[in-house]
Design an enzyme around this catalytic site. Sequence first.
Site, mmCIF file in Angstrom:
data_model
loop_
_atom_site.group_PDB
_atom_site.id
_atom_site.type_symbol
_atom_site.label_atom_id
_atom_site.label_comp_id
_atom_site.label_asym_id
_atom_site.label_seq_id
_atom_site.Cartn_x
_atom_site.Cartn_y
_atom_site.Cartn_z
ATOM 1 N N ASN A 139 48.708 31.736 28.086
ATOM 2 C CA ASN A 139 48.236 31.705 29.474
ATOM 3 C C ASN A 139 47.579 33.013 29.915
ATOM 4 O OD1 ASN A 139 50.463 33.381 29.744
ATOM 5 N ND2 ASN A 139 51.602 32.028 31.109
ATOM 6 N N LYS A 140 47.396 33.960 28.990
ATOM 7 C CA LYS A 140 46.781 35.234 29.344
ATOM 8 C C LYS A 140 45.262 35.160 29.197
ATOM 9 C CE LYS A 140 50.770 37.209 30.059
ATOM 10 N NZ LYS A 140 51.751 36.172 29.682
ATOM 11 N N HIS A 141 44.559 36.150 29.774
ATOM 12 C CA HIS A 141 43.097 36.150 29.730
ATOM 13 C C HIS A 141 42.555 36.329 28.325
ATOM 14 C CE1 HIS A 141 43.238 37.643 34.165
ATOM 15 N NE2 HIS A 141 43.391 36.340 34.069
#
Length: 372
Positions: free
Chosen positions: A182-184
């Site tokens: 879910n991180k960039h």
Amino acid sequence: MDFIPVNEPRLDGNEERYLVECVRSGWISSEGPFVARLEEGLARRMGRRHAVAVCNGSAALDAAVAALRLGPGDEVILPAHTIISCAAAIVRAGATPVLADCDPDTWNVTVEAVAARITPRTRAIMAVHIFGLPSPMQGLLALAERHGLVVIEDAAQAIGQTCNGRPCGGLGDLSCLSFYPNKHVTTGEGGMLLTDDDGLAERCRSLRNLCFQKRRFVHEELGWNFRMSNLQAAVGVAQLERLDAALVRKREMGALYRRLLAGAPGIQLPLARTADAENVYWVFGVVLDDAVPFDAEEAMARLGKAGVGTRPFFWPLHEQPVLRRLGLFAGERHPVSERIARRGFYLPGGLGTTDAQIEAAAAQLRHLLETA
């Protein structure tokens, strides 16, 4: 419409090509070239001298605490509203976590709350950027300098974000990243330590690799196998190539949610910006007003039945059963963290989430609030 997951990563760049390159070359372990490429790319992006790849963000926090030699008798101040990994790293080192409450609008720790918890035993501040807005780093760094403290910066949720024009991940004595899906930037699982200190960087490299000495299999200190594989790093290199586009998309998603939920009754929306930064909307969080006759848990259950995935805000560290059983935080209250844990949740907003899915999720939330 099908169920809308809270997060869907985008893997439509060079991820497959780089993974195939790993397989065909045989370089799949931590010795492969993509690990160095990812480290060098993120060091440049964050304006740091050194980047040290590890297997996940929690490992980065453990290594940071160990690299700074924090231990028994040392206190580390951190937000009450954050993931348990932050406190776990401190506890595992034998140091003492000391909690500070957060701001009700930014959901980040405040300088005043941190200052109030400093004692003669305080050795470090762990600053955590929450949900897309940075912690007030200018004030926290000044506070640390005044008191001779080190700063561990947890920038897991702020890859690509800035604070007063400086890159998040480039502000602490040691800074930590996570590359969870879910991180960039994702590597599936993975993390990174960043620093400008040559000695700290070398110590982090040693700790992630079992503390090997010049003679192999001879160890003066216990470390971990926290190495990142070449396969993970290959995905990360492809992701980093598109980070700027990811940040543009995240802000578009945040703006769309704000437009669709403008005027909706009974909720607090995330701030679009502070004096330090424009929100990058790592997630789009909302907090239910006290007048709404149900809490976040009930709201999430109803939205789930309507096909909308959600996640709760972090549960306050001082209310974590495992930490209370260790004798920590007895009698403590951190009212803002307690309230947003019970009234806050976030909506679908991964980089793979479509505008149509955002529109459907916002419509279901509006319906829920308007019929409450």
